[in-house]
Design a protein around this motif. Structure first.
Motif: not given
Length: 275
Positions: A17-29, A82-85, A105-108
């Motif tokens: 999986a990928a780990v990054h500083p934060g999710l996209l902003r809510a306004a981007d959803a 993965l629980n967070d995801d 997608l891409h869930v073990p």
């Protein structure tokens, strides 16, 4: 950074999986629509999903089409495990307002992960992933086991399953030979350029970059910390979304039967492995 170590051994071995500083902003959803299939895919998980492109992105588009829906792709940055995801992208949504999606997608497809997340249904495995060693035939002309790597330059992705395995092999006997890169793709490019002698990465990553080049043979090395048979990846929906799960499974079955799934993988140089 990609592939952060998971909080359990099972998830650690079964995830890419990928780990990054934060999710996209809510306004981007994307806005929710009744005729839309919202599909969550990881960021920076080439060749499966990166910048809205890849195997999983194409699979999402094909599934939406078969269901007669418009695709709304929700790329996201992975949490600490993965629980967070699954919480953020499947059954609850992120507290910033991004998600949940209709399907991730891409869930073990892993029993421990299922038991730890009763709010979701994990189903429809569509590929089996595994870790492989790829070597330069010029610098390592023959390979009869890990001893052939003695004194060689070995590339891995940082904070990855491959990195963990290679650094820990033989109580750290190869530690001084391991070169760490931000992504497996970068390590594989260095191998192609002659700066490395071997790379440990997922088979899909290797195939997507090297495209079967005979100058770089791929080895199945029986590292103790890795499952020899690999691990299946599939989808996840909210537990009560039974009808959507049924329709997605039927669509995937159709794609597998008529060769469309194979073609999606082949576009990126990857051979689909049937679960």
């Amino acid at each position: 950074m990609r592939n952060r170590l998971r909080t359990t051994v099972s998830a650690l071995l079964l995830c890419a999986a990928a780990v990054h500083p934060g999710l996209l902003r809510a306004a981007d959803a994307p806005a929710a629509r009744a005729d839309t299939l919202k599909v969550a895919v990881y960021n920076e998980l080439a060749p499966f999903s990166d910048k809205g492109q890849g195997i999983d992105a194409d699979l999402a588009a094909a599934l939406a089409k078969k269901l007669g829906l418009t695709l709304s792709l929700l790329p996201f940055n992975a949490g600490d495990d993965l629980n967070d995801d699954l919480r953020n992208m499947v059954w609850k949504g992120h507290y910033l307002g991004y998600g949940p999606a209709d399907v991730m997608l891409h869930v073990p497809v892993d029993r421990m992960l299922m038991n730890a997340n009763p709010q979701v249904t994990i189903f429809a495995p569509y590929h089996v992933e595994s870790v492989r060693l790829v070597r330069s035939a010029h610098s390592i002309p023959s390979f009869d086991g890990v001893d052939a790597l003695a004194g060689k330059r070995i590339g891995v992705e940082k904070v990855s399953i491959s990195g963990m395995v290679m650094l820990g092999e033989g109580n750290g006997r190869f530690r001084d030979q391991v070169h760490i890169y931000p992504t497996a793709t970068e390590a594989l490019q260095q191998l192609k350029g002659g700066q490395l002698d071997a790379v440990l990465a997922t088979r899909s990553e290797i195939e997507s970059v090297l495209r079967g080049d005979p100058a770089f043979p791929v080895q199945d090395v029986p590292f103790e910390r890795l499952p020899r048979a690999g691990w299946a990846i599939g989808m996840a929906v909210k537990k009560d979304n039974v009808e959507l799960a049924r329709r997605l499974q039927a669509a995937l079955n159709e794609m597998a039967a008529d060769g469309e799934l194979k073609a999606v993988f082949a576009k990126y140089g990857v051979q689909v492995v049937k679960p």
